[in-house]
Design an enzyme around this catalytic site. Structure first.
Site, PDB file in Angstrom:
ATOM      1  CG  HIS A 199       9.171  -9.605 -13.181  1.00 58.41           C
ATOM      2  ND1 HIS A 199       9.636  -9.478 -11.875  1.00 58.41           N
ATOM      3  CD2 HIS A 199       7.916 -10.111 -13.083  1.00 58.41           C
ATOM      4  CE1 HIS A 199       8.695  -9.885 -11.041  1.00 58.41           C
ATOM      5  NE2 HIS A 199       7.645 -10.284 -11.741  1.00 58.41           N
ATOM      6  CB  CYS A 206       4.286 -11.574 -13.358  1.00 59.88           C
ATOM      7  SG  CYS A 206       3.214 -10.433 -14.272  1.00 59.88           S
TER       8      CYS A 206
END
Length: 531
Positions: free
Chosen positions: A427, A446
């Protein structure tokens, strides 16, 4: 043609087996293999590692020796003796007892030797194909079952296939592995010659300095190839040519490449060659865990390198800096396929981040959630007003917390989704400045990616409706939109702390999650054998 070759070779094997004096080698093999059903050790004391496969193959081939050719035996023994070029230990593959049996006559000893050669061959082949260590448990693979079909096919065709040819077909074919094999040999030679001299600590060294340590720096970089110039007239002067070599060294070690030699650069220069050898061996093992060949189109993320690479038709077409998990929230290693991206994603806050990051802040500041555009929902979907929630209560951790799209959204303006059991994805991030750091362990597991719009544009290149203008307008709308990929790259998250790059430069990176030492320990472990 293969059937004909089998028929032609059978009389040779038959003669070789039955022409010996006394009980035949085949009879001895039958006895010993059948005894393994009751006592799973050879001659009551020698541990075997590939027992089910070994029993099955001898039964299916009527207990005839697989290793009736002295040429093939010599080839296998040479392969075992020199498996250290792959970072493996010759003693793991019955080397000592096979050497002792070579000096003993008699058909019983020949039968024992044949069984041990077969067991050693299957074990070594399996280690070369899949690694000695199970990456899921980080324990050595001593009991090999099931066995790769290629190993069985080779045993069947053994009379007319060279062991060396088979070996070259099963070792990893990637440039990553071949590069480390070359570097392992190089660093072992350096280590044999005494390695390099330790450079004393002191003030930071900069180009233009005169310092007695400069000559040691030059010798150090000469030994590993970053410096290839002549001995200068002023060996203690930090000249431009040495500065270029230092910058190359720093790049090769993931350091800030400024040419100044401070404590971090000195620490890397003073790391002994023996430790670098360990690092190379560990990463050769890791490469054996990877697929034998990569697909045409894939994304490779090397966690210790903090880098993402896009490959299309095996050609690197893009690279992006990444931010990975903190040392206590490690980014996992796995393989998946990229399915879709989300423009203007919402962020549903995971339980751990909620517990340790969000709720403590919300308890201190009632406006914390509103400032960050975070909404709170009950399990039935009812939206709550943050100022009405008691964030210190047990109920607070049971609510759903969702951050809306916007400048402060933790996922930025786009996320890339590939299914995995860890709920990890790529992301964007509003914290762009963190990409300027050398060590980038700031996420909660992440992966934050630099220049994500550029990555999205490439991944959508074969979907012509998604022009740059449409992507920009979609982001400006702040409306969440899911876009599925027509062409889906596979995603590989790997953990390599040593590899050779496309320019032939050996790269070393910090073992940020302390994963090298457990692998090295198991790589050098040996089975409990009484032979």
């Amino acid at each position: 043609m293969k059937i004909l070759r089998h028929i032609l070779v059978l009389p040779v094997i038959f003669f070789a087996v039955l022409s010996a004096d006394g009980e035949s080698v085949t009879s001895w093999i039958r006895k010993k293999v059948e005894n393994l059903a009751a006592q799973p050790t050879l001659n009551d004391s020698i541990k075997l590692f590939c027992l089910p496969t070994l029993q099955k193959q001898y039964q299916e081939h009527f207990y005839t020796p697989f290793w009736s050719s002295d040429v093939r035996i010599d080839e296998l023994m040479s392969l075992i003796r020199h498996c250290d070029v792959d970072g493996l230990q010759p003693t793991d593959y019955h080397l000592k007892i096979l050497d002792s049996l070579a000096r003993k006559a008699g058909n019983e000893n020949a039968a024992t030797r044949d069984i041990l050669l077969t067991d050693a061959f299957i074990l070594l082949s399996s280690h070369l194909l899949n690694g000695k260590i199970d990456p899921q448990t980080i324990t050595p693979r001593w009991n090999i079952s099931p066995v790769d079909d290629r190993i069985i096919r080779f045993l069947i065709e053994l009379p007319y296939v060279r062991v060396g040819d088979f070996y070259r077909s099963i070792i990893p074919q990637s440039h990553l592995y071949e590069g480390l094999r070359y570097q392992l040999k190089k660093y072992r030679e350096i280590d044999k010659q005494g390695g390099w001299e330790t450079i004393p600590s002191g003030k930071i060294l900069k180009p233009g300095n005169d310092d007695s340590r400069i000559s040691l720096v030059r010798k150090r970089l000469l030994s590993t190839g970053e410096y290839d110039g002549p001995e200068p007239e002023q060996p203690d002067f930090y000249d431009d040519q040495l500065s270029e070599a230092v910058i190359l060294f720093q790049r090769n070690h993931g350091l800030e490449a400024l040419g100044t030699i401070g404590p971090q650069t000195l620490a890397e220069m003073n790391t002994p060659a023996s430790e670098r050898i360990r690092q190379i061996e560990v990463n050769m093992e890791r490469i054996r865990w990877l697929p034998e060949s990569f697909p045409d189109y894939y994304i490779l993320i090397n966690i210790p390198d903090y880098m993402l690479f896009v490959y299309d038709h095996h050609i690197p077409v893009g690279e992006h800096k990444v931010i990975v998990g903190r040392t206590y929230r490690k980014t996992p290693i796995f393989h998946s396929t990229l399915q879709y991206l989300v423009f203007n994603p919402t962020w549903t806050i995971p339980p751990n981040i909620l517990k340790y990051d969000i709720l403590p802040e919300a308890q201190k500041d009632s406006g914390y959630l509103a400032e960050r555009n975070i909404q709170v929902f009950e399990s039935n979907g009812t939206k709550l007003k943050p100022e009405k929630v008691n964030f210190a209560s047990a109920d607070a951790s049971g609510y759903t917390y969702r951050q809306l799209p916007g400048d402060q959204n933790a996922l930025g303006v786009v996320k890339f989704v590939f299914p995995n059991p860890y709920n990890v994805f790529l992301h964007d991030t509003p914290s762009k400045r963190l990409f300027n750091r050398v060590r980038r362990t700031f996420s909660s597991g992440c992966i934050r990616v630099e220049r994500p719009i550029e990555l999205a544009q490439y991944l959508l290149m074969e979907q012509p409706e998604w022009t740059s203008r449409k992507i920009d307008k979609t982001i400006e709308s702040r409306k969440t939109q899911v876009v599925r990929f027509n062409r889906k790259p596979e995603v590989f998250l790997v953990y390599l702390t040593a590899w050779e790059n496309d320019d032939g430069q050996l790269q070393f990176r910090d073992d940020i999650y302390s994963r090298d030492e457990p692998i090295y320990k198991e790589l050098k472990s040996s089975p409990d054998e009484s032979n």
